[in-house]
Scaffold this motif. Structure first.
Motif, PDB file in Angstrom:
ATOM      1  N   ARG A  19       0.837  -1.216   0.000  1.00 54.78           N
ATOM      2  CA  ARG A  19       0.000   0.000   0.000  1.00 54.78           C
ATOM      3  C   ARG A  19       0.860   1.249   0.000  1.00 54.78           C
ATOM      4  O   ARG A  19       0.519   2.240  -0.654  1.00 54.78           O
ATOM      5  N   ASN A  20       1.968   1.217   0.695  1.00 55.85           N
ATOM      6  CA  ASN A  20       2.875   2.360   0.707  1.00 55.85           C
ATOM      7  C   ASN A  20       3.467   2.584  -0.678  1.00 55.85           C
ATOM      8  O   ASN A  20       3.491   3.709  -1.189  1.00 55.85           O
ATOM      9  N   VAL A  21       3.928   1.500  -1.300  1.00 55.02           N
ATOM     10  CA  VAL A  21       4.501   1.619  -2.642  1.00 55.02           C
ATOM     11  C   VAL A  21       3.445   2.132  -3.617  1.00 55.02           C
ATOM     12  O   VAL A  21       3.732   2.989  -4.464  1.00 55.02           O
ATOM     13  N   ILE A  28       4.940  10.367  -5.697  1.00 55.34           N
ATOM     14  CA  ILE A  28       6.268  10.819  -6.125  1.00 55.34           C
ATOM     15  C   ILE A  28       6.229  11.511  -7.493  1.00 55.34           C
ATOM     16  O   ILE A  28       6.793  12.598  -7.636  1.00 55.34           O
ATOM     17  N   PRO A  29       5.577  10.949  -8.512  1.00 60.72           N
ATOM     18  CA  PRO A  29       5.505  11.699  -9.772  1.00 60.72           C
ATOM     19  C   PRO A  29       4.816  13.061  -9.616  1.00 60.72           C
ATOM     20  O   PRO A  29       5.220  14.040 -10.250  1.00 60.72           O
ATOM     21  N   LEU A  30       3.798  13.133  -8.756  1.00 61.43           N
ATOM     22  CA  LEU A  30       3.139  14.427  -8.525  1.00 61.43           C
ATOM     23  C   LEU A  30       4.096  15.424  -7.883  1.00 61.43           C
ATOM     24  O   LEU A  30       4.113  16.606  -8.256  1.00 61.43           O
ATOM     25  N   GLY A 109       0.735  15.513  -3.398  1.00 64.47           N
ATOM     26  CA  GLY A 109       1.702  14.424  -3.542  1.00 64.47           C
ATOM     27  C   GLY A 109       2.276  13.999  -2.199  1.00 64.47           C
ATOM     28  O   GLY A 109       2.404  12.806  -1.911  1.00 64.47           O
ATOM     29  N   TRP A 110       2.589  14.975  -1.349  1.00 69.89           N
ATOM     30  CA  TRP A 110       3.134  14.647  -0.029  1.00 69.89           C
ATOM     31  C   TRP A 110       2.082  14.026   0.880  1.00 69.89           C
ATOM     32  O   TRP A 110       2.397  13.141   1.688  1.00 69.89           O
ATOM     33  N   LEU A 138      13.445   7.177  -8.636  1.00 69.40           N
ATOM     34  CA  LEU A 138      14.087   6.011  -9.223  1.00 69.40           C
ATOM     35  C   LEU A 138      13.481   4.736  -8.646  1.00 69.40           C
ATOM     36  O   LEU A 138      13.220   3.773  -9.378  1.00 69.40           O
ATOM     37  N   TYR A 139      13.218   4.728  -7.345  1.00 67.00           N
ATOM     38  CA  TYR A 139      12.667   3.549  -6.691  1.00 67.00           C
ATOM     39  C   TYR A 139      11.295   3.184  -7.261  1.00 67.00           C
ATOM     40  O   TYR A 139      11.046   2.022  -7.573  1.00 67.00           O
ATOM     41  N   VAL A 140      10.407   4.162  -7.405  1.00 69.19           N
ATOM     42  CA  VAL A 140       9.078   3.818  -7.932  1.00 69.19           C
ATOM     43  C   VAL A 140       9.169   3.381  -9.395  1.00 69.19           C
ATOM     44  O   VAL A 140       8.396   2.532  -9.838  1.00 69.19           O
ATOM     45  N   THR A 141      10.124   3.931 -10.117  1.00 67.20           N
ATOM     46  CA  THR A 141      10.312   3.514 -11.508  1.00 67.20           C
ATOM     47  C   THR A 141      10.782   2.064 -11.568  1.00 67.20           C
ATOM     48  O   THR A 141      10.229   1.263 -12.337  1.00 67.20           O
TER      49      THR A 141
END
Length: 167
Positions: A19-21, A28-30, A109-110, A138-141
């Motif tokens: 759920r966090n991811v 993160i993109p926002l 986003g935050w 980078l991590y979410v990508t």
């Protein structure tokens, strides 16, 4: 400088809940988009060329990502450039609409990030290491790429450091 695996593994320690991811896939993109909208209004004259703060941010980020991985640096450079192109029309707006959209999207986003960390039960990674602010995109990508079946070796290396994901 830590390796790609170390950076992603350390960041992953704070992001084991699915759920966090998931909230990070949107948050993160926002945040990056909003930062680019806001930074694009900063004009930097260099000889006969004027660049803006967002362009400088994208360039610096891409260089950092390339230092970690050529292929991921390329992917991140493309993604950040697409966000930069989308941010330019907002940066060109009158002051109040630009500021309202930029700050509003940034805050939203935050909020998503902190909702995710509520589910995770852990503080955001950047609280312990500010490099987490640039590793987050980078991590979410790579998490998305892992879900698509790419970078299996890297996925195993990251999970060896961070541990298994949980529901």
């Amino acid at each position: 400088m830590k390796t790609l695996q170390q950076q992603l593994g350390t960041y992953g320690l704070y992001h084991r809940s699915k759920r966090n991811v998931l909230t990070h896939f949107f948050g993160i993109p926002l945040i990056v988009f909003a930062a680019l909208c806001l930074l694009a209004r900063i004009q930097i004259p260099l000889a006969s060329v004027v660049i803006d703060g967002a362009q400088l941010f994208v360039l610096a980020s891409a260089v950092y990502y390339f230092m970690l991985s050529i292929s991921l640096g390329f992917i991140m450079g493309v993604l950040f450039t697409l966000l930069l192109v989308a941010a330019q029309p907002i940066a060109a707006m009158a002051f109040w609409p630009w500021l309202s959209i930029g700050v509003g999207v940034f805050v939203f986003g935050w909020v998503l990030q902190f909702i995710g960390h509520y589910y995770e039960g852990k503080k955001p990674a950047f609280v312990d290491d500010l490099i987490g602010l640039i590793i987050g995109p980078l991590y979410v990508t790579v998490e998305l790429l892992f879900l698509m079946g790419f970078y299996k070796t890297l996925e195993g290396e990251v999970n060896a450091i961070a541990g298994p994901t949980k529901a």
